[in-house]
Enzyme design. Structure first.
Site, PDB file in Angstrom:
ATOM      1  N   ASP A  67       5.331  -7.949   9.160  1.00 12.16           N
ATOM      2  CA  ASP A  67       6.031  -6.679   9.378  1.00 12.16           C
ATOM      3  C   ASP A  67       5.200  -5.821  10.324  1.00 12.16           C
ATOM      4  O   ASP A  67       4.065  -5.443  10.007  1.00 12.16           O
ATOM      5  CB  ASP A  67       6.236  -5.957   8.046  1.00 12.16           C
ATOM      6  CG  ASP A  67       6.959  -6.828   7.031  1.00 12.16           C
ATOM      7  OD1 ASP A  67       7.835  -7.596   7.454  1.00 12.16           O
ATOM      8  OD2 ASP A  67       6.633  -6.737   5.836  1.00 12.16           O
TER       9      ASP A  67
ATOM     10  N   SER B 131       3.594  -2.975   4.814  1.00 11.14           N
ATOM     11  CA  SER B 131       4.047  -4.064   5.675  1.00 11.14           C
ATOM     12  C   SER B 131       3.382  -5.373   5.291  1.00 11.14           C
ATOM     13  O   SER B 131       2.233  -5.384   4.863  1.00 11.14           O
ATOM     14  CB  SER B 131       3.736  -3.747   7.142  1.00 11.14           C
ATOM     15  OG  SER B 131       2.353  -3.597   7.348  1.00 11.14           O
ATOM     16  N   CYS B 132       4.122  -6.455   5.448  1.00 13.15           N
ATOM     17  CA  CYS B 132       3.674  -7.839   5.283  1.00 13.15           C
ATOM     18  C   CYS B 132       3.577  -8.277   3.817  1.00 13.15           C
ATOM     19  O   CYS B 132       3.126  -7.528   2.953  1.00 13.15           O
ATOM     20  CB  CYS B 132       2.343  -8.109   5.966  1.00 13.15           C
ATOM     21  SG  CYS B 132       2.389  -7.995   7.765  1.00 13.15           S
ATOM     22  N   ASP B 133       4.013  -9.506   3.593  1.00 18.14           N
ATOM     23  CA  ASP B 133       3.898 -10.156   2.293  1.00 18.14           C
ATOM     24  C   ASP B 133       3.641 -11.634   2.544  1.00 18.14           C
ATOM     25  O   ASP B 133       4.289 -12.243   3.405  1.00 18.14           O
ATOM     26  CB  ASP B 133       5.184  -9.998   1.478  1.00 18.14           C
ATOM     27  CG  ASP B 133       5.471  -8.552   1.140  1.00 18.14           C
ATOM     28  OD1 ASP B 133       4.965  -8.069   0.111  1.00 18.14           O
ATOM     29  OD2 ASP B 133       6.201  -7.897   1.914  1.00 18.14           O
TER      30      ASP B 133
END
Length: 365
Positions: free
Chosen positions: A28, A5-7
């Site tokens: 995310d 999750s997450c970018d």
């Protein structure tokens, strides 16, 4: 639990079109978690004997805090991402590695995001704030509101009008990489290898004592503190590599529209769907000319097809009137886009990007 999750992304001249830095992040989170966009004005704190309550613990207060706009899960004190009145932007990522994650309640990475924004007027000063707090209070605690235990170490991408810093942590140990040009992104893995511009004073010795580094070959932070084969890091099919490819594809002509398109990209997994999904997104324009305002876009809703425009701290008093010192809780059924766009689309013209204003409707409708 170690979900993907997450970018977070940053592009700096000469990778960008115009003399500006572009920052972006997808947050995310669990699909049933509400994320809100909130504003807190600058404040002076006269009584420093009163401690500051963060998500789980109290810490020492500072004499002055800066105005911030944050995107955060509604149940906690900190933030997934945000910006302050000086044009500093921060986003964090969950990371895991060889160092055991602490479940004991301490500062969350999201608390450190907000604290860095409230207490620093440059990217490097925000890094200083975060590592000092990490040393004093540690990081740990459940990052989920429900019964699921979701704990992790953190990496951070910190940007301002002049430069960016990557800060990656493993417990209290950390390494930082300065980014002055080009492109950089972070995801759910350590990514700092041999280019280390700042570090915890005992970081290398600790890795050597644990048997993660022999003390002879060139020190590689990601290789020592995680299980990554860093030689293959840029050719793997993961989101970190895919995100870099998307940035690199547009290198030399990256605009805020480019960043928005990257955040909405589903084939790469950056725009996530499922149990963990993209619950909120942020894109910021940080002109290197300090006479021009910074501009910040937030969704506050799942799926970055629905970004809307917030005031770029051009007028803090006007932003205060909009929020009236209260929270805007953004649910799927609440869309502030039209109201805010009418009030603030003017700000885009101040970046001297002649095609931005006419394209805003096409990109975020």
């Amino acid at each position: 639990m170690e979900p993907c999750s997450c970018d977070t992304f940053v592009a700096l001249p000469p990778a960008t079109a115009g003399n500006r830095i572009i920052f972006g992040k997808n947050s995310d989170r669990l699909c049933d978690e509400v994320q809100e966009v909130v504003y807190f004005p600058a404040a002076v704190h006269d009584n420093l004997r009163e401690h500051l309550q963060c998500t789980y613990i109290e810490i020492d207060q500072v004499p002055e805090t800066y105005a911030v706009v944050l995107s955060r899960p509604s149940w906690l004190w900190g933030a997934e991402m945000g910006a302050n009145e000086h044009g500093v932007c921060i986003g964090n990522e969950a990371v895991w590695g060889r160092e055991e994650v602490c479940d004991e309640e301490a500062l969350l990475g999201m608390d450190l995001v907000r604290l860095g924004l409230e207490r620093a007027d440059t990217a490097e000063k925000a890094l200083n704030v975060i590592v000092d707090l990490l040393e004093k209070y540690g990081q740990g605690g459940n990052c989920s509101e429900g019964r699921m235990v979701f704990s992790y170490h953190n990496s951070f991408l910190i940007a301002d009008r002049k430069e960016a810093w990557i800060l990656e942590t493993a417990g209290k140990y950390w390494a930082a990489e300065k980014v002055q040009e080009g492109i950089r992104n972070i995801s759910n893995q350590l990514s700092i290898t041999t280019k280390i511009d700042r570090e915890h004073p005992d970081m290398r010795n600790y890795a050597k004592r644990k048997g993660w580094w022999d003390g002879k070959k060139e020190f590689d932070f990601a290789a020592a503190y995680s299980y990554l084969d860093t030689a293959k890091m840029m050719i793997s099919p993961g989101r970190y590599c895919e995100g870099y490819k998307l940035l690199n594809k547009h290198k030399g002509n990256i605009t805020f529209e480019t960043m928005m398109d990257i955040l909405r990209d589903k084939p790469s997994g950056i725009n996530m769907e499922g149990e963990f999904l993209t619950t909120a997104s942020m894109v910021s324009i940080l002109p290197q000319d300090s006479s021009l305002p910074c501009i910040h876009f937030f969704t506050g809703t799942p799926d970055p097809e629905r970004l809307f425009l917030l005031d770029p701290f051009l007028s803090l008093s006007y932003l205060y009137q909009i929020f009236h010192n209260s929270w805007i809780r953004v649910h799927q059924h609440l869309d502030m886009k039209i109201q805010l766009k009418r009030s603030h689309v003017f700000s885009l013209s101040l970046t001297e990007d002649t095609h931005s204003t006419k394209n805003i409707n096409r990109h975020w409708k």
